[in-house]
Design a protein around this motif. Sequence first.
Motif, short mmCIF file in Angstrom:
data_model
loop_
_atom_site.label_atom_id
_atom_site.label_comp_id
_atom_site.label_asym_id
_atom_site.label_seq_id
_atom_site.Cartn_x
_atom_site.Cartn_y
_atom_site.Cartn_z
N GLU A 180 0.86 -1.18 0.00
CA GLU A 180 0.00 0.00 0.00
C GLU A 180 0.90 1.23 0.00
OE1 GLU A 180 -3.78 -1.27 2.72
OE2 GLU A 180 -1.83 -1.25 3.70
N ASP A 181 0.56 2.23 -0.79
CA ASP A 181 1.38 3.45 -0.87
C ASP A 181 1.55 4.09 0.50
OD1 ASP A 181 1.65 3.08 -3.57
OD2 ASP A 181 -0.03 4.40 -4.10
N ASP A 182 0.51 4.02 1.31
CA ASP A 182 0.56 4.64 2.63
C ASP A 182 0.66 3.58 3.74
OD1 ASP A 182 -1.92 3.54 2.21
OD2 ASP A 182 -3.07 5.26 2.96
N PHE A 183 1.39 2.48 3.44
CA PHE A 183 1.49 1.37 4.37
C PHE A 183 2.03 1.79 5.73
CE2 PHE A 183 3.98 -2.30 6.07
CZ PHE A 183 2.92 -3.14 6.33
N GLU A 184 3.17 2.52 5.74
CA GLU A 184 3.78 2.93 7.00
C GLU A 184 2.82 3.78 7.82
OE1 GLU A 184 6.65 2.30 8.49
OE2 GLU A 184 7.54 0.99 6.96
N GLU A 185 2.13 4.70 7.16
CA GLU A 185 1.19 5.57 7.86
C GLU A 185 0.05 4.76 8.47
OE1 GLU A 185 -1.97 9.11 6.70
OE2 GLU A 185 -0.16 8.84 5.47
N ARG A 186 -0.46 3.79 7.70
CA ARG A 186 -1.55 2.94 8.19
C ARG A 186 -1.09 2.08 9.36
NH1 ARG A 186 -6.07 1.48 4.63
NH2 ARG A 186 -6.20 2.95 2.89
N VAL A 187 0.15 1.61 9.29
CA VAL A 187 0.70 0.80 10.38
C VAL A 187 0.77 1.62 11.66
CG1 VAL A 187 2.85 -0.21 11.26
CG2 VAL A 187 1.99 -0.91 9.04
N GLN A 188 1.27 2.83 11.58
CA GLN A 188 1.38 3.66 12.77
C GLN A 188 0.01 3.97 13.36
OE1 GLN A 188 4.22 4.15 14.31
NE2 GLN A 188 5.19 2.99 12.63
N THR A 189 -0.97 4.16 12.49
CA THR A 189 -2.34 4.38 12.96
C THR A 189 -2.86 3.13 13.69
OG1 THR A 189 -2.80 5.90 11.15
CG2 THR A 189 -4.70 4.94 12.26
N ALA A 190 -2.56 1.96 13.10
CA ALA A 190 -3.00 0.70 13.72
C ALA A 190 -2.33 0.50 15.07
CB ALA A 190 -2.69 -0.47 12.78
N ILE A 191 -1.03 0.84 15.17
CA ILE A 191 -0.32 0.71 16.44
C ILE A 191 -0.95 1.60 17.50
CG2 ILE A 191 1.87 1.14 17.62
CD1 ILE A 191 3.31 0.26 15.07
N SER A 192 -1.32 2.83 17.09
CA SER A 192 -1.95 3.74 18.05
C SER A 192 -3.27 3.20 18.57
CB SER A 192 -2.16 5.12 17.42
OG SER A 192 -3.15 5.07 16.40
N ARG A 193 -3.95 2.41 17.74
CA ARG A 193 -5.23 1.83 18.14
C ARG A 193 -5.06 0.70 19.15
NH1 ARG A 193 -7.36 1.85 11.94
NH2 ARG A 193 -8.20 3.98 11.90
N ALA A 207 1.31 -13.47 19.49
CA ALA A 207 0.28 -13.76 20.49
C ALA A 207 -0.41 -12.47 20.94
CB ALA A 207 0.90 -14.49 21.68
N LEU A 208 0.37 -11.41 21.06
CA LEU A 208 -0.18 -10.13 21.48
C LEU A 208 -1.22 -9.64 20.47
CD1 LEU A 208 0.18 -7.74 23.55
CD2 LEU A 208 1.74 -6.74 21.86
N LEU A 209 -0.89 -9.76 19.19
CA LEU A 209 -1.82 -9.31 18.15
C LEU A 209 -3.09 -10.15 18.13
CD1 LEU A 209 0.59 -8.49 15.17
CD2 LEU A 209 -0.58 -6.88 16.68
N GLY A 264 -3.47 1.04 21.79
CA GLY A 264 -3.34 1.64 23.11
C GLY A 264 -1.88 1.90 23.40
N LYS A 265 -1.60 2.84 24.27
CA LYS A 265 -0.23 3.27 24.50
C LYS A 265 0.67 2.13 25.00
CE LYS A 265 2.38 7.00 26.72
NZ LYS A 265 2.28 8.21 27.58
N LYS A 266 0.21 1.41 26.01
CA LYS A 266 1.03 0.35 26.61
C LYS A 266 1.25 -0.81 25.64
CE LYS A 266 1.22 -2.68 30.67
NZ LYS A 266 0.52 -3.10 31.93
N THR A 267 0.15 -1.29 25.03
CA THR A 267 0.26 -2.43 24.10
C THR A 267 1.04 -2.05 22.86
OG1 THR A 267 -1.88 -3.26 24.89
CG2 THR A 267 -1.06 -4.16 22.82
N GLY A 268 0.81 -0.82 22.35
CA GLY A 268 1.53 -0.36 21.18
C GLY A 268 3.03 -0.28 21.42
N LYS A 269 3.41 0.19 22.61
CA LYS A 269 4.83 0.29 22.95
C LYS A 269 5.45 -1.11 23.05
CE LYS A 269 7.92 2.44 26.34
NZ LYS A 269 7.99 3.25 27.58
N LEU A 270 4.70 -2.06 23.64
CA LEU A 270 5.21 -3.42 23.76
C LEU A 270 5.37 -4.07 22.39
CD1 LEU A 270 5.99 -5.90 25.41
CD2 LEU A 270 3.54 -6.43 25.65
#
Length: 404
Positions: A178-191, A221-223, A193-199
Amino acid sequence: MASVDSQRRVLSGMRPTGRLYLGHYHGVLQNWVKLQHEYECFFSIVDWHALTTEYDDTGGIRQHVRDMAIDWLAVGVSPSASTMFIQSQVPEHAELHLLLSMICPLSWLERVPTYKELQEKLSHKDLSTYGFLGYPLLQAADILIYRAGLVPVGSDQFAHVEFSREIARRFNHLYGGEDDFEERVQTAISRLGKKTGKLYTSLRRTWQEQGDGEALETARALLKEQQSLTLGDRERLFGYLEGSSRLLLPEPQTLTSHEPKMPGLDGQKMSKSHGNTIVLRDSPAEVEEKISRMPTDPARVHRNDPGDPARCPVWQWHLIYSDEGCRNWVQEGCRSAGIGCLDCKRPLIASIQQELAPIQERALDYEDNPELVRSILAEGSERAREAARETLVEVRQAMGLTYR
């Protein structure tokens, strides 16, 4: 689709070419019976694969399919614990096969080890057909249509699973971007939550920088625990974790078992083509007759000649069927000529007859109720179609084949 856990989903199949025998039971079916209670299992009677070599003799295929289903049920493969189905009753296999054929280099098919091996082995047949050349791709479609992460196979089939991985990898590379793959990934990570995204980010870095397999499994397993993720975000995060784009088609892995290899009556690999099998539905008299005719140590020409069990095909069967006490009796009696070859075979005959008796009793019940067998296969095929349709929706969208 979002609920599919590829690492918990198993796909395996058999070509319907006749009634099953002890080699199938010990080498495959006993393992299936265990797996169905540990994984989400799809077991397919691959009738299209039978046509790749038997296209000129299809008269018996309907009976072979019925016999295979009965044998599966008789040994304990359960329609309530697994999905049993007929390949050709799930036409989505054929569509995915067609779509994958558009991206499969011809050289990939020609280099599959069994391609030339089978051509030489079956030199009496004309196998210069598109279907025979393409059967590894159909086999890949069989696996990938269910997004199965695990495939129980013997070592002779490892190359086919690797081929399926290569096809999945190529498909994901071509259509997962996807042209905006990295951007979409970062949005998904933010979803997450802060603690889970950081882990997740930390585990990904540990895996990619240090090759820590434990970090990879923990991140997976986390995902899987994130129930609120959309399918698209889930695919992106799995792909980003492993350094690729979206994992539209998960790469399957082999699932090896430690089931004993069942030798044939002559000591070679048990095979119908070798005429060295004991069929699961052989009568007690047939079992006795076949075991009685088994070749033994050639050094034992006469009853009083001592022998060596290591040189005797019968000993290989004792290793599977006999307890330690019986094996010691065989070793001592054979080497001292204290027992004859028929004496050695009698415990085997009894053990095999005992093992087959409950299987044959259940098989007889299913033989007497063909409508039940048809119903089980029809229901299984419909369940398989539901799963296959879900995958094809994603595949068509990824390839731009949606017109609504």
